[in-house]
Design a protein around this motif. Structure first.
Motif, PDB file in Angstrom:
ATOM      1  N   LEU A  78       0.755  -1.271   0.055  1.00  0.00           N
ATOM      2  CA  LEU A  78       0.042  -0.106  -0.033  1.00  0.00           C
ATOM      3  C   LEU A  78       0.999   1.084  -0.098  1.00  0.00           C
ATOM      4  CD1 LEU A  78      -3.253  -0.763   2.222  1.00  0.00           C
ATOM      5  CD2 LEU A  78      -2.622  -1.117  -0.073  1.00  0.00           C
ATOM      6  N   SER A  79       0.236   2.381   0.021  1.00  0.00           N
ATOM      7  CA  SER A  79       0.851   3.560  -0.617  1.00  0.00           C
ATOM      8  C   SER A  79       1.996   4.158   0.517  1.00  0.00           C
ATOM      9  CB  SER A  79      -0.198   5.008  -0.430  1.00  0.00           C
ATOM     10  OG  SER A  79      -0.916   5.042   0.747  1.00  0.00           O
ATOM     11  N   ALA A  80       1.907   3.777   1.900  1.00  0.00           N
ATOM     12  CA  ALA A  80       2.934   4.151   2.778  1.00  0.00           C
ATOM     13  C   ALA A  80       4.002   3.344   2.721  1.00  0.00           C
ATOM     14  CB  ALA A  80       2.476   4.462   4.332  1.00  0.00           C
ATOM     15  N   SER A 116      -7.271  -1.233  -8.404  1.00  0.00           N
ATOM     16  CA  SER A 116      -6.600   0.281  -8.385  1.00  0.00           C
ATOM     17  C   SER A 116      -7.084   1.000  -6.949  1.00  0.00           C
ATOM     18  CB  SER A 116      -7.024   0.875  -9.694  1.00  0.00           C
ATOM     19  OG  SER A 116      -6.214   2.215  -9.638  1.00  0.00           O
ATOM     20  N   SER A 117      -6.671   2.210  -7.151  1.00  0.00           N
ATOM     21  CA  SER A 117      -6.821   3.130  -6.067  1.00  0.00           C
ATOM     22  C   SER A 117      -7.024   4.638  -6.382  1.00  0.00           C
ATOM     23  CB  SER A 117      -5.484   3.014  -5.352  1.00  0.00           C
ATOM     24  OG  SER A 117      -5.535   3.870  -4.110  1.00  0.00           O
ATOM     25  N   ILE A 118      -7.656   5.175  -5.302  1.00  0.00           N
ATOM     26  CA  ILE A 118      -7.724   6.907  -5.628  1.00  0.00           C
ATOM     27  C   ILE A 118      -6.201   7.267  -5.779  1.00  0.00           C
ATOM     28  CG2 ILE A 118     -10.022   7.198  -4.324  1.00  0.00           C
ATOM     29  CD1 ILE A 118      -8.257   7.996  -1.728  1.00  0.00           C
ATOM     30  N   VAL A 141       4.819   5.867  -5.120  1.00  0.00           N
ATOM     31  CA  VAL A 141       5.303   4.756  -6.111  1.00  0.00           C
ATOM     32  C   VAL A 141       3.987   4.107  -6.026  1.00  0.00           C
ATOM     33  CG1 VAL A 141       6.585   2.660  -5.454  1.00  0.00           C
ATOM     34  CG2 VAL A 141       7.304   4.782  -4.526  1.00  0.00           C
ATOM     35  N   TYR A 142       3.122   3.818  -5.221  1.00  0.00           N
ATOM     36  CA  TYR A 142       1.984   3.142  -5.102  1.00  0.00           C
ATOM     37  C   TYR A 142       1.059   3.616  -6.426  1.00  0.00           C
ATOM     38  CZ  TYR A 142      -2.681   1.419  -3.361  1.00  0.00           C
ATOM     39  OH  TYR A 142      -3.781   0.570  -3.200  1.00  0.00           O
ATOM     40  N   GLY A 143       0.932   5.130  -6.482  1.00  0.00           N
ATOM     41  CA  GLY A 143       0.012   5.612  -7.313  1.00  0.00           C
ATOM     42  C   GLY A 143       0.516   5.266  -8.841  1.00  0.00           C
ATOM     43  N   GLY A 182      -1.232   1.660   4.548  1.00  0.00           N
ATOM     44  CA  GLY A 182      -1.929   2.596   3.616  1.00  0.00           C
ATOM     45  C   GLY A 182      -1.967   4.049   4.523  1.00  0.00           C
ATOM     46  N   THR A 183      -2.315   4.975   3.555  1.00  0.00           N
ATOM     47  CA  THR A 183      -2.398   6.427   3.963  1.00  0.00           C
ATOM     48  C   THR A 183      -3.807   6.522   4.653  1.00  0.00           C
ATOM     49  OG1 THR A 183      -0.956   7.141   2.381  1.00  0.00           O
ATOM     50  CG2 THR A 183      -2.375   8.875   3.202  1.00  0.00           C
ATOM     51  N   THR A 184      -4.921   5.830   4.186  1.00  0.00           N
ATOM     52  CA  THR A 184      -6.077   5.772   4.820  1.00  0.00           C
ATOM     53  C   THR A 184      -6.209   5.052   6.177  1.00  0.00           C
ATOM     54  OG1 THR A 184      -7.012   4.289   3.461  1.00  0.00           O
ATOM     55  CG2 THR A 184      -7.010   6.480   2.726  1.00  0.00           C
TER      56      THR A 184
END
Ligand code: AKB
Length: 316
Positions: A78-80, A116-118, A141-143, A182-184
């Protein structure tokens, strides 16, 4: 005889996978849903197989051996976490996706779900009511992986007729499993901390509004997208879907209504830099039009469910 679907969930022991195991097993039968991950779980009735999604031969071997017809490929950092492990973040997303797409291209599987993701959106994307088709330009990186992956999904569909379907998940919130990296993630942690400690230190700033969704809606969206007739699926990159949006201060205020002594403090870290490039709210009219998507849960429902269910678990 009705054709029996055989499902392989890859990266199945994460936050979304654990919920999908249950729902897909209800639908297709436990014996027809194979669980794969790098780890093993003791409380799952399904057959479990260790799989590194980046290993094409191993992946293909399982698909053939188990007569798999559908793959849900959920393996990702995930993003983080991906910000701290750039190469693995990229490889896991892209190599894993390519392996799934190639298995479909070669005729071994019929259908793929790939999340996918926001996170595909970036600092130049319109923040409010972010459209389906807009500027993306992610700077994480994730995005970047998700953006590239979406384009590859579309490419394989256009060129090779691969039936790959995708959703841009917002932050997902449920009580059954924890997110990881993740960031969320704060939006799940805040409920656990409110109940267990009465206080929470948030790693985002108070007014950082992000799109979120109750897990049950996200799982239902996934299954509805996968069941929709192929001709209805007009977006072969990935669909926007929306639940509700809130900031840490707003969700803390809602929690406080039910736990009056709850307090929140803020210590923003590098995740704030990620969050501030993401949308505040999402326009999901394409999903509504193409496959009748509609969320069932409001933010008030979410707060009540989360507090009730977590309290039962921790017995406070
Ligand atoms: C994350 O925060 O990285 C994920 C996501 C929005 O895809 N929850």
């Amino acid at each position: 005889m009705v054709n029996q679907e055989r499902v392989l969930i890859v990266g199945a022991l994460g936050q979304v996978g654990r919920e999908l195991i249950y729902q897909l097993s209800n639908k297709h039968g436990v014996e027809n849903v194979i669980v794969s991950d790098l780890k093993h779980s003791d409380n799952i009735d399904n057959k479990q197989i260790t799989l590194n999604v980046m290993d094409y031969d191993a992946f293909k071997g399982i698909v053939i051996e188990e007569k798999i017809t559908q793959v849900y490929n959920l393996a990702a950092l995930l993003s983080a976490t991906a910000e701290k492990n750039l190469e693995l973040g990229w490889k896991l997303t892209i190599d894993g996706l390519f392996n799934s797409l190639n298995l479909a291209k070669e005729g071994h599987i019929k259908k793929i779900f790939w999340p996918s993701s926001i996170a595909v959106f970036g600092p130049n994307t319109p923040k409010e009511n972010t459209p389906q088709h807009t500027i993306v330009e992610p700077n994480t990186v994730y995005g970047i992986g998700k953006d590239a992956g979406e384009l590859w999904c579309n490419y394989y569909h256009q060129k090779y007729g691969v039936d790959v379907r995708s959703i841009r998940y917002p932050g997902l919130i449920g009580y059954k499993s924890l997110p990881g990296g993740g960031t969320t993630d704060y939006a799940v942690a805040i409920f656990h901390n409110a109940i267990e400690k009465g206080t929470y230190e948030c790693f985002l700033e108070a007014d950082t509004k992000l799109p979120m969704m109750y897990m049950e809606d996200a799982i239902r969206a996934t299954l509805e997208l996968m069941e929709a007739p192929a001709e209805n699926i007009k977006v072969r990159t990935s669909y926007n879907i929306a639940g509700f949006s809130f900031s840490p201060a707003e969700i803390a205020a809602s929690i406080k209504k039910q736990i009056p002594n709850f307090s929140i403090t803020y210590a923003p870290d590098f995740r704030q830099q990620i969050a501030k490039t993401w949308p505040a709210s999402i326009d999901d009219s394409a999903a509504q039009k193409d496959w009748n998507w509609k969320p069932n849960y409001t933010v008030n429902d979410l707060v009540t469910i989360m507090l009730t269910e977590i309290k039962k678990k921790v017995k406070v």
